[in-house]
Design a protein around this motif. Structure first.
Motif, PDB file in Angstrom:
ATOM      1  N   MET A   1       0.843  -1.168   0.000  1.00 51.47           N
ATOM      2  CA  MET A   1       0.000   0.000   0.000  1.00 51.47           C
ATOM      3  C   MET A   1       0.888   1.230   0.000  1.00 51.47           C
ATOM      4  O   MET A   1       1.903   1.269   0.655  1.00 51.47           O
ATOM      5  CB  MET A   1      -0.906  -0.009   1.224  1.00 51.47           C
ATOM      6  N   THR A   2       0.474   2.242  -0.712  1.00 45.56           N
ATOM      7  CA  THR A   2       1.178   3.513  -0.744  1.00 45.56           C
ATOM      8  C   THR A   2       0.217   4.604  -0.339  1.00 45.56           C
ATOM      9  O   THR A   2      -0.875   4.693  -0.876  1.00 45.56           O
ATOM     10  CB  THR A   2       1.706   3.805  -2.162  1.00 45.56           C
ATOM     11  N   GLU A   3       0.598   5.421   0.616  1.00 46.62           N
ATOM     12  CA  GLU A   3      -0.244   6.529   1.076  1.00 46.62           C
ATOM     13  C   GLU A   3       0.399   7.842   0.658  1.00 46.62           C
ATOM     14  O   GLU A   3       1.609   7.973   0.699  1.00 46.62           O
ATOM     15  CB  GLU A   3      -0.370   6.523   2.599  1.00 46.62           C
ATOM     16  N   THR A   4      -0.411   8.800   0.278  1.00 44.40           N
ATOM     17  CA  THR A   4       0.084  10.127  -0.024  1.00 44.40           C
ATOM     18  C   THR A   4      -0.899  11.148   0.515  1.00 44.40           C
ATOM     19  O   THR A   4      -1.997  10.808   0.937  1.00 44.40           O
ATOM     20  CB  THR A   4       0.240  10.347  -1.542  1.00 44.40           C
ATOM     21  N   ARG A   5      -0.516  12.419   0.481  1.00 41.33           N
ATOM     22  CA  ARG A   5      -1.351  13.544   0.885  1.00 41.33           C
ATOM     23  C   ARG A   5      -1.745  13.474   2.349  1.00 41.33           C
ATOM     24  O   ARG A   5      -1.139  12.785   3.136  1.00 41.33           O
ATOM     25  CB  ARG A   5      -2.572  13.679  -0.002  1.00 41.33           C
ATOM     26  N   ASP A   6      -2.790  14.194   2.701  1.00 43.97           N
ATOM     27  CA  ASP A   6      -3.294  14.178   4.070  1.00 43.97           C
ATOM     28  C   ASP A   6      -3.828  12.798   4.398  1.00 43.97           C
ATOM     29  O   ASP A   6      -4.452  12.158   3.571  1.00 43.97           O
ATOM     30  CB  ASP A   6      -4.426  15.189   4.242  1.00 43.97           C
ATOM     31  N   THR A   7      -3.624  12.353   5.614  1.00 48.60           N
ATOM     32  CA  THR A   7      -4.143  11.059   6.032  1.00 48.60           C
ATOM     33  C   THR A   7      -5.007  11.258   7.269  1.00 48.60           C
ATOM     34  O   THR A   7      -4.548  11.114   8.393  1.00 48.60           O
ATOM     35  CB  THR A   7      -2.998  10.076   6.325  1.00 48.60           C
ATOM     36  N   PRO A   8      -6.286  11.622   7.077  1.00 47.47           N
ATOM     37  CA  PRO A   8      -7.175  11.796   8.220  1.00 47.47           C
ATOM     38  C   PRO A   8      -7.514  10.448   8.844  1.00 47.47           C
ATOM     39  O   PRO A   8      -7.242   9.404   8.271  1.00 47.47           O
ATOM     40  CB  PRO A   8      -8.413  12.436   7.593  1.00 47.47           C
ATOM     41  N   ASP A   9      -8.100  10.500  10.038  1.00 48.69           N
ATOM     42  CA  ASP A   9      -8.458   9.270  10.725  1.00 48.69           C
ATOM     43  C   ASP A   9      -9.499   8.470   9.953  1.00 48.69           C
ATOM     44  O   ASP A   9      -9.487   7.258   9.973  1.00 48.69           O
ATOM     45  CB  ASP A   9      -9.006   9.594  12.117  1.00 48.69           C
ATOM     46  N   ARG A  10     -10.389   9.150   9.276  1.00 52.84           N
ATOM     47  CA  ARG A  10     -11.497   8.461   8.619  1.00 52.84           C
ATOM     48  C   ARG A  10     -11.867   9.192   7.343  1.00 52.84           C
ATOM     49  O   ARG A  10     -11.893  10.407   7.302  1.00 52.84           O
ATOM     50  CB  ARG A  10     -12.690   8.460   9.567  1.00 52.84           C
ATOM     51  N   ALA A  11     -12.141   8.457   6.304  1.00 58.37           N
ATOM     52  CA  ALA A  11     -12.637   9.039   5.064  1.00 58.37           C
ATOM     53  C   ALA A  11     -13.977   8.388   4.765  1.00 58.37           C
ATOM     54  O   ALA A  11     -14.061   7.202   4.504  1.00 58.37           O
ATOM     55  CB  ALA A  11     -11.664   8.807   3.911  1.00 58.37           C
ATOM     56  N   ALA A  12     -15.031   9.176   4.838  1.00 57.96           N
ATOM     57  CA  ALA A  12     -16.380   8.645   4.682  1.00 57.96           C
ATOM     58  C   ALA A  12     -16.749   8.411   3.231  1.00 57.96           C
ATOM     59  O   ALA A  12     -17.642   7.642   2.933  1.00 57.96           O
ATOM     60  CB  ALA A  12     -17.391   9.593   5.320  1.00 57.96           C
ATOM     61  N   VAL A  13     -16.059   9.088   2.308  1.00 59.58           N
ATOM     62  CA  VAL A  13     -16.384   9.006   0.889  1.00 59.58           C
ATOM     63  C   VAL A  13     -15.222   8.337   0.167  1.00 59.58           C
ATOM     64  O   VAL A  13     -14.147   8.909   0.036  1.00 59.58           O
ATOM     65  CB  VAL A  13     -16.652  10.405   0.300  1.00 59.58           C
ATOM     66  N   LEU A  14     -15.441   7.122  -0.278  1.00 62.19           N
ATOM     67  CA  LEU A  14     -14.429   6.354  -0.997  1.00 62.19           C
ATOM     68  C   LEU A  14     -14.710   6.464  -2.484  1.00 62.19           C
ATOM     69  O   LEU A  14     -15.868   6.385  -2.910  1.00 62.19           O
ATOM     70  CB  LEU A  14     -14.482   4.895  -0.552  1.00 62.19           C
ATOM     71  N   VAL A  15     -13.663   6.640  -3.284  1.00 63.13           N
ATOM     72  CA  VAL A  15     -13.845   6.722  -4.732  1.00 63.13           C
ATOM     73  C   VAL A  15     -12.740   5.938  -5.424  1.00 63.13           C
ATOM     74  O   VAL A  15     -11.569   6.033  -5.060  1.00 63.13           O
ATOM     75  CB  VAL A  15     -13.897   8.191  -5.223  1.00 63.13           C
ATOM     76  N   GLY A  16     -13.134   5.124  -6.400  1.00 58.00           N
ATOM     77  CA  GLY A  16     -12.179   4.382  -7.209  1.00 58.00           C
ATOM     78  C   GLY A  16     -11.707   5.243  -8.364  1.00 58.00           C
ATOM     79  O   GLY A  16     -12.523   5.804  -9.095  1.00 58.00           O
ATOM     80  N   VAL A  17     -10.392   5.337  -8.536  1.00 54.72           N
ATOM     81  CA  VAL A  17      -9.808   6.176  -9.584  1.00 54.72           C
ATOM     82  C   VAL A  17      -8.838   5.343 -10.405  1.00 54.72           C
ATOM     83  O   VAL A  17      -7.928   4.721  -9.850  1.00 54.72           O
ATOM     84  CB  VAL A  17      -9.070   7.384  -8.971  1.00 54.72           C
ATOM     85  N   ASP A  18      -9.056   5.311 -11.727  1.00 52.83           N
ATOM     86  CA  ASP A  18      -8.137   4.587 -12.608  1.00 52.83           C
ATOM     87  C   ASP A  18      -7.640   5.444 -13.768  1.00 52.83           C
ATOM     88  O   ASP A  18      -6.992   4.946 -14.676  1.00 52.83           O
ATOM     89  CB  ASP A  18      -8.776   3.306 -13.135  1.00 52.83           C
ATOM     90  N   GLY A  19      -7.956   6.721 -13.754  1.00 47.42           N
ATOM     91  CA  GLY A  19      -7.528   7.613 -14.826  1.00 47.42           C
ATOM     92  C   GLY A  19      -8.519   7.748 -15.962  1.00 47.42           C
ATOM     93  O   GLY A  19      -8.372   8.620 -16.813  1.00 47.42           O
ATOM     94  N   SER A  20      -9.553   6.920 -15.975  1.00 46.81           N
ATOM     95  CA  SER A  20     -10.554   6.985 -17.041  1.00 46.81           C
ATOM     96  C   SER A  20     -11.481   8.186 -16.825  1.00 46.81           C
ATOM     97  O   SER A  20     -11.592   8.711 -15.711  1.00 46.81           O
ATOM     98  CB  SER A  20     -11.379   5.696 -17.074  1.00 46.81           C
ATOM     99  N   GLU A  21     -12.158   8.598 -17.874  1.00 48.95           N
ATOM    100  CA  GLU A  21     -13.114   9.705 -17.750  1.00 48.95           C
ATOM    101  C   GLU A  21     -14.232   9.391 -16.760  1.00 48.95           C
ATOM    102  O   GLU A  21     -14.590  10.244 -15.951  1.00 48.95           O
ATOM    103  CB  GLU A  21     -13.676  10.098 -19.120  1.00 48.95           C
TER     104      GLU A  21
END
Length: 150
Positions: A1-21
């Motif tokens: 696993m690789t983490e970047t940016r801010d790492t809050p305790d909880r993220a309620a909104v998960l989104v899958g990103v693959d670069g597609s439109e």
């Protein structure tokens, strides 16, 4: 696993990103929703080593799939949201099949957003296999975003 940016305790909104439109549309939707709810977005991408007939295909030793996936994720988030997103963004890269990774990471999320199809060779399919799996198996509500119409 690789983490970047801010790492809050909880993220309620998960989104899958693959670069597609469609995944960019899902990311934009997730940010709008998170802003309205005062939540954090967790943008996730997953990678798998290439296989053929169930066997791992040998590739050059200089290929770093995790780093390539992180580049796609970071570039997509930056290009889609700009340098100052309206909400906190947490990004992660995981090894594994995207559908299984997203369902696993959706544990504890309030909502999961995915594009209606990804970068597969079967681009004409109305609902992709990852989005269909997420709709069928995620432990939270799932939003399936379509590519923004011009």
């Amino acid at each position: 696993m690789t983490e970047t940016r801010d790492t809050p305790d909880r993220a309620a909104v998960l989104v899958g990103v693959d670069g597609s439109e469609p995944s960019k549309s899902a990311l934009r939707w997730a940010v709008r929703y998170a802003k309205a709810m005062g939540e954090t977005v967790h943008a996730v991408t997953a990678w798998e080593p290439p296989t053929m007939f169930g066997l791992e295909v040998p590739v050059g030793l200089d290929v770093d799939f995790a780093a390539d996936a992180l580049t796609v994720l970071t570039n997509t988030v930056d290009a889609t949201l700009g340098p100052n997103p309206e909400v906190k963004i947490r990004t992660s890269v995981f090894e594994g099949h995207p559908a299984l990774v997203l369902v696993r990471e959706a544990q504890g999320a309030d909502i999961l957003a995915v594009g209606h199809r990804g970068r597969s060779a079967f681009a004409a399919i109305t609902l992709g296999s990852v989005s269909l799996h997420c709709v069928s198996h995620a432990p939270c509500p799932v939003v399936v975003a379509r590519k923004a119409q011009k």
